[in-house]
Structure formats: structure tokens, C-alpha cells
Design an enzyme around this catalytic site. Structure first.
Site, PDB file in Angstrom:
ATOM      1  N   GLY A 238       0.762  -1.245   0.000  1.00  0.00           N
ATOM      2  CA  GLY A 238       0.000   0.000   0.000  1.00  0.00           C
ATOM      3  C   GLY A 238       0.788   1.287   0.000  1.00  0.00           C
ATOM      4  O   GLY A 238       0.198   2.363  -0.168  1.00  0.00           O
ATOM      5  N   GLU A 287       4.171  -6.322   1.811  1.00  0.00           N
ATOM      6  CA  GLU A 287       3.818  -6.758   0.450  1.00  0.00           C
ATOM      7  C   GLU A 287       3.747  -5.561  -0.501  1.00  0.00           C
ATOM      8  O   GLU A 287       2.690  -5.262  -1.059  1.00  0.00           O
ATOM      9  CB  GLU A 287       2.455  -7.463   0.486  1.00  0.00           C
ATOM     10  CG  GLU A 287       2.380  -8.628   1.448  1.00  0.00           C
ATOM     11  CD  GLU A 287       0.941  -9.061   1.767  1.00  0.00           C
ATOM     12  OE1 GLU A 287      -0.010  -8.442   1.244  1.00  0.00           O
ATOM     13  OE2 GLU A 287       0.783 -10.009   2.543  1.00  0.00           O
ATOM     14  N   PRO A 288       4.846  -4.861  -0.691  1.00  0.00           N
ATOM     15  CA  PRO A 288       4.785  -3.678  -1.558  1.00  0.00           C
ATOM     16  C   PRO A 288       4.813  -4.065  -3.038  1.00  0.00           C
ATOM     17  O   PRO A 288       5.575  -4.946  -3.448  1.00  0.00           O
ATOM     18  CB  PRO A 288       6.075  -2.933  -1.198  1.00  0.00           C
ATOM     19  CG  PRO A 288       7.027  -4.029  -0.810  1.00  0.00           C
ATOM     20  CD  PRO A 288       6.202  -5.129  -0.197  1.00  0.00           C
ATOM     21  N   GLY A 289       3.969  -3.435  -3.814  1.00  0.00           N
ATOM     22  CA  GLY A 289       3.991  -3.646  -5.262  1.00  0.00           C
ATOM     23  C   GLY A 289       4.357  -2.339  -5.939  1.00  0.00           C
ATOM     24  O   GLY A 289       5.454  -2.146  -6.467  1.00  0.00           O
ATOM     25  N   TYR A 330      -9.328   4.754 -13.047  1.00  0.00           N
ATOM     26  CA  TYR A 330      -9.250   5.404 -11.727  1.00  0.00           C
ATOM     27  C   TYR A 330      -9.107   6.915 -11.819  1.00  0.00           C
ATOM     28  O   TYR A 330      -8.777   7.553 -10.821  1.00  0.00           O
ATOM     29  CB  TYR A 330      -8.012   4.916 -10.955  1.00  0.00           C
ATOM     30  CG  TYR A 330      -7.809   3.423 -10.874  1.00  0.00           C
ATOM     31  CD1 TYR A 330      -8.650   2.635 -10.107  1.00  0.00           C
ATOM     32  CD2 TYR A 330      -6.745   2.827 -11.533  1.00  0.00           C
ATOM     33  CE1 TYR A 330      -8.435   1.269 -10.008  1.00  0.00           C
ATOM     34  CE2 TYR A 330      -6.526   1.460 -11.434  1.00  0.00           C
ATOM     35  CZ  TYR A 330      -7.384   0.690 -10.671  1.00  0.00           C
ATOM     36  OH  TYR A 330      -7.168  -0.656 -10.580  1.00  0.00           O
ATOM     37  N   CYS A 356     -12.367   3.087 -29.482  1.00  0.00           N
ATOM     38  CA  CYS A 356     -13.698   3.677 -29.679  1.00  0.00           C
ATOM     39  C   CYS A 356     -14.440   3.846 -28.358  1.00  0.00           C
ATOM     40  O   CYS A 356     -15.488   3.233 -28.143  1.00  0.00           O
ATOM     41  CB  CYS A 356     -14.505   2.791 -30.616  1.00  0.00           C
ATOM     42  SG  CYS A 356     -13.533   2.298 -32.022  1.00  0.00           S
ATOM     43  N   GLU A 357     -13.891   4.617 -27.470  1.00  0.00           N
ATOM     44  CA  GLU A 357     -14.550   4.948 -26.200  1.00  0.00           C
ATOM     45  C   GLU A 357     -14.045   6.337 -25.793  1.00  0.00           C
ATOM     46  O   GLU A 357     -12.841   6.584 -25.870  1.00  0.00           O
ATOM     47  CB  GLU A 357     -14.112   3.992 -25.082  1.00  0.00           C
ATOM     48  CG  GLU A 357     -14.390   2.557 -25.357  1.00  0.00           C
ATOM     49  CD  GLU A 357     -14.978   1.814 -24.167  1.00  0.00           C
ATOM     50  OE1 GLU A 357     -15.460   2.470 -23.214  1.00  0.00           O
ATOM     51  OE2 GLU A 357     -14.954   0.591 -24.231  1.00  0.00           O
TER      52      GLU A 357
HETATM   53  N1  LLP Z   1      -1.226  -7.008  -0.652  1.00  0.00           N
HETATM   54  C1  LLP Z   1      -2.519  -7.164  -0.965  1.00  0.00           C
HETATM   55  C2  LLP Z   1      -3.323  -8.117  -0.213  1.00  0.00           C
HETATM   56  C3  LLP Z   1      -3.093  -6.427  -2.028  1.00  0.00           C
HETATM   57  O1  LLP Z   1      -4.366  -6.583  -2.322  1.00  0.00           O
HETATM   58  C4  LLP Z   1      -2.279  -5.520  -2.749  1.00  0.00           C
HETATM   59  C5  LLP Z   1      -2.822  -4.737  -3.857  1.00  0.00           C
HETATM   60  C6  LLP Z   1      -0.931  -5.399  -2.384  1.00  0.00           C
HETATM   61  C7  LLP Z   1      -0.438  -6.152  -1.318  1.00  0.00           C
HETATM   62  C8  LLP Z   1       0.012  -4.469  -3.084  1.00  0.00           C
HETATM   63  O2  LLP Z   1      -0.384  -3.147  -2.934  1.00  0.00           O
HETATM   64  P1  LLP Z   1       0.589  -1.952  -3.363  1.00  0.00           P
HETATM   65  O3  LLP Z   1       1.814  -1.991  -2.474  1.00  0.00           O
HETATM   66  O4  LLP Z   1       0.960  -2.142  -4.798  1.00  0.00           O
HETATM   67  O5  LLP Z   1      -0.222  -0.742  -3.159  1.00  0.00           O
HETATM   68  N2  LLP Z   1      -4.776  -1.571  -9.878  1.00  0.00           N
HETATM   69  C9  LLP Z   1      -4.755  -0.590  -8.827  1.00  0.00           C
HETATM   70  C10 LLP Z   1      -4.123  -1.116  -7.562  1.00  0.00           C
HETATM   71  C11 LLP Z   1      -4.772  -2.389  -7.040  1.00  0.00           C
HETATM   72  C12 LLP Z   1      -4.118  -2.904  -5.789  1.00  0.00           C
HETATM   73  C13 LLP Z   1      -4.630  -4.237  -5.431  1.00  0.00           C
HETATM   74  N3  LLP Z   1      -4.032  -4.817  -4.282  1.00  0.00           N
HETATM   75  C14 LLP Z   1      -4.057   0.661  -9.349  1.00  0.00           C
HETATM   76  O6  LLP Z   1      -3.660   0.695 -10.511  1.00  0.00           O
HETATM   77  O7  LLP Z   1      -3.930   1.649  -8.640  1.00  0.00           O
END
Ligand code: LLP
Length: 430
Positions: A238, A287-289, A330, A356-357
Site C-alpha cells: 500500500g 507486500e509492496p507492489g 481510476y 472507440c470509447e
Molecule cells: N497485498 C494485498 C493483499 C493487495 O491486495 C495488494 C494490492 C498489495 C499487497 C500491493 O499493494 P501496493 O503496495 O501495490 O499498493 N490496480 C490498482 C491497484 C490495485 C491494488 C490491489 N491490491 C491501481 O492501478 O492503482
């Protein structure tokens, strides 16, 4: 921060000129910086160094096996949400023993695969799922390591589509029901109670919701640790990134490729959370993405047409919402910069794709230097939830992906061919 910079008027990813990559591999094109991925991974590692911790990179943000390989080499674990993601981690040389498997809808087949692979923990989202995992583990003569995803009912204050930690959301199990559930789990012989997990949302730009949620969780975590010997507490992902440096610096930073300081840095995150987490004496998972991959990616696109209606100045580009859906889905902001630095007059511009949107719009009325047909533009911060959310809508082939490392680059995914798009289809018989 990131490693996209202008050198002699040409946007570079690390030591490689973006324009040269486009000449070689075409447009639209995704380009990733391995130094940026590495920098973000290290900055988190460093901030958490006082703590027994494990970083499980959220594969959904960017699941290219070249990216996963880069992170696996740095020692990352992985947060996965499907069998496909687990298989990608394996293909990338990652350690499945350091993977957590989350998601509200795990199928029996996926559970079997994860059990066979020896993952670190299933993050469980419902009682029904727990019962299914117990039954499958019994059938296979295995013990399933589990952690319950707690819904702490804390508002993350982020976009409605990516907030997850309140009772309005489908995620996790209500805080109040957790202890009874662990009692029940303790009587299920094929489960190992590995830990407990939470995740309140994505793109959080303030530390307070994390602090509130962790504070709320701590008494519960302590009781469960003492009663069931839990070894880990995952605080989810997050951490937000800066998509719009100009918002902070107040200057048109876009042509200098400067990235202002993030609102929420690993240092601030650690400073506020470590004092709460350390006394638990448990392993802390994060769990950073987006934090790791978000600013490491660029989507390059070519201007096809200019269309001036008198009311509007449209720049029609060859990338579309199928390549990068975040602005349409978003209302997300992605900085758009010219690949060749330009001093042309700024004019309010709508950058739009060919789909086409009307939603196929990357920005509206944004002051951008006047462009011409054939110019290249780059959309920054396209390293997370960008390619992974791409589709073939309008029968458009997905772009190639390039991973840059210093002055080297690797094609980590070839551009899809058009024919491959209907390869699995067939005409009805007769
Ligand atoms: N852990 C869990 C359980 C999650 O559901 C997520 C993201 C993460 C970790 C990683 O979150 P992060 O560190 O990346 O914020 N598609 C959307 C974001 C969806 C996130 C879903 N879950 C966007 O483009 O903003």
C-alpha cells in the site's frame, strides 16, 4: 525517485536513449529501469533493517519474469494471487518457499498447486476457503501454512476502487471474529497457524492509516501469538508513490525529468511503525507492489495525429486504454513528457488513444508542449498496474517490454503478433 533523465535533450532510461529503443522495437513500448527497482527494494530493506522482516513483492503490480528475476536476485519473497503468478515466480527463479498466496477466490486446483510448491503461507479470506484448504491438505496428506487476513475496518483514505480495509469491502475477515476463528483453526489438524495478515489499501500517501491499523491489530496479534505461537504478522502493501511531482514542487518539473520527494517515504513509514512492531518479536512481512515497481516504468507512445476542434486540442497517440488503463479506470494521473526535450509553447492538450470509447483518454486540458505527428511521448510511473492490467481490447497487440540495466537492455517480452490474438479461436463447425 527514478532513473529516467534527459541527457543532451533526449530522455534516457539509465544509460539508454529511449528513442533508440523505440527505433528498434517500435511503439507503444514499455521500458523498465532495473536500477530503480533495485533502489526501491534496497530503500525498504534499509528502513526495515532493525526488524526481523521479509519483503514479499506484490507480483500483481508488475509480473514480467524479467522484473521478478531482478527482485528474486535481490532476495525478495513474493505476494501472489493466482497459480499463474506462483508459476511466474518459479519461471523467474524465485523461491516459492518465500511466497504468500492471497486472494478471495482460490480454486481447488490453485490450492493443490500451492501446497505442492511448499509456499510460506496462504492468506485466507473466508471460513469457506479455510475449510476447503483444510480438506485438500488432508486429502494430500499435507499441512497447509495459513494466516488469516484481518479486515481491521480502518479507512485508508485512498481511491474507492483500491481501498480494502473496511467492512464495505469484500476482503478479509472481520476483526471481531478473528479469535474464535483461530480457536477453530487450532482444531483443524492439517493447518499450521503461520501468522496473521492485513492490507488496508493501495496508494496510501499518508502514514496515519497504517499506524491506526497496526495499533488496532497489536493487542489481537499479541494474544494470538501467545496462544497459538504465530511466527509472522504481515502488514500488507500500500505504500504510495508520487505520480505528480509538479503538484508538490509547484514547478513544471516534467521536462527536467525531476521527481520531487515522496509524500510517504520508507523512512517515515519505518519510523512510525517500527516502534510498534518491534516489541512483538515476530517476523514482519510487507507486500509492496507499486512502491517498488511504479516509478520504474515508462510507456512510450507515438503521436499519430493532431486534431484541433477549436474547442479542444487533441493529440491522438498509438497507445490506448488497453495498454494503460489507469487514467480511464481510476482517473489516475500519469505524467506525460516529450521524449525529446521541448521548449515549444505549452498548450492545453487532451492526449487520447485510438479506441472507440471516450474514456480512452490519458489526460485532459493538460499544458503540454505543442507536438507534431511522429513525436514520441512518455507516460511516467507506468511500472505498476500498467502492463499487468493491459488487454487486447479492439484486437490490439500488447506492447513489448524492455528492461534496462545501465547501458544494457533486454527484451523481457516481445510485442504480441496480431495473428496470435485469435490463435486460440476457431470457426464453428459446419
Ligand atoms: N497485498 C494485498 C493483499 C493487495 O491486495 C495488494 C494490492 C498489495 C499487497 C500491493 O499493494 P501496493 O503496495 O501495490 O499498493 N490496480 C490498482 C491497484 C490495485 C491494488 C490491489 N491490491 C491501481 O492501478 O492503482
Amino acid at each position: 525517485m527514478h532513473h529516467f533523465r534527459y541527457v543532451k535533450g533526449q530522455l534516457h532510461c539509465e544509460g539508454v536513449a529511449v528513442e533508440e529503443l523505440v527505433q528498434q522495437y517500435g511503439s507503444p513500448l514499455y521500458i523498465y529501469s532495473s536500477q530503480t527497482l533495485t533502489h526501491h527494494y534496497h530503500s525498504l530493506e534499509q528502513a526495515l533493517s532493525g526488524l526481523d522482516h521479509s519483503i514479499c513483492y506484490a507480483v500483481k503490480a508488475n509480473s514480467n519474469i524479467g522484473v521478478l528475476h531482478t527482485l528474486a536476485k535481490l532476495g525478495s519473497g513474493f505476494d501472489t494471487v493466482s497459480q499463474g503468478e506462483l508459476m511466474r515466480v518459479k519461471a523467474a527463479g524465485g523461491d516459492l518457499g518465500r511466497c504468500v498466496f492471497a486472494g478471495v477466490g482460490k480454486t481447488a486446483e490453485e490450492i493443490r498447486y500451492a501446497l505442492k510448491s511448499g509456499i510460506y503461507a496462504f492468506n485466507i479470506e473466508s471460513l469457506a476457503e479455510l475449510q476447503r484448504i483444510q480438506a485438500i491438505a488432508a486429502e494430500m496428506g499435507k499441512t497447509a501454512p495459513v494466516a488469516i487476513r484481518v479486515n481491521p475496518n480502518v479507512d485508508a483514505g485512498t481511491h474507492a476502487k483500491i481501498t480494502t480495509g473496511t467492512y464495505e469491502n469484500k476482503f478479509g475477515i472481520a476483526y471481531e471474529d478473528i479469535e474464535a476463528l483461530y480457536e477453530r483453526m487450532a482444531r483443524m489438524p492439517h493447518l499450521k497457524l503461520r501468522g496473521i495478515q492485513m492490507h488496508i489499501g493501495s496508494q496510501l500517501t499518508k502514514v496515519k492509516p497504517f499506524v491506526d491499523a497496526v495499533r488496532k491489530m497489536i493487542p489481537l496479534v499479541k494474544r494470538l501469538r501467545d496462544r497459538h505461537g504465530l511466527e509472522c504478522f504481515s502488514i500488507g502493501g500500500g505504500l504510495g508513490i508520487v505520480y505528480d511531482p509538479a503538484l508538490e514542487s509547484g514547478t513544471p518539473a516534467w521536462w527536467q525529468g525531476k521527481q520531487a520527494k515522496g509524500l510517504l517515504t520508507p523512512a517515515i513509514y519505518a519510523k512510525r511503525l517500527l516502534p510498534l512492531l518491534k516489541p512483538l518479536g515476530m517476523r514482519i512481512l510487507i507486500e509492496p507492489g507499486r512502491f517498488i515497481a511504479g516509478n520504474a516504468g515508462l510507456l512510450v507512445t507515438r503521436v499519430e495525429y493532431i486534431k484541433d476542434t477549436g474547442k479542444k486540442h487533441f493529440v491522438i497517440v498509438d497507445a490506448a486504454m488497453n495498454d494503460l488503463i489507469r487514467p480511464s479506470f481510476y482517473e489516475a494521473y500519469h505524467q506525460i513528457v516529450p521524449i525529446r526535450a521541448s521548449r515549444a509553447t505549452l498548450i492545453p492538450t487532451d492526449v487520447v488513444g485510438p479506441i472507440c470509447e471516450s474514456g480512452d483518454t490519458f489526460c485532459k486540458n493538460r499544458p503540454l508542449p505543442k507536438c507534431r505527428e511522429g513525436d514520441l511521448l512518455g507516460m511516467l510511473s507506468a511500472g505498476a498496474y500498467a502492463f499487468t492490467m493491459a488487454s487486447n481490447y479492439n484486437t490490439r497487440a500488447m506492447p513489448a517490454e524492455i528492461l534496462v540495466d545501465g547501458d544494457q537492455h533486454h527484451v523481457v517480452r516481445k510485442r504480441q503478433t496480431l495473428r496470435s490474438l485469435w490463435q486460440l479461436e476457431s470457426l464453428p463447425k459446419g
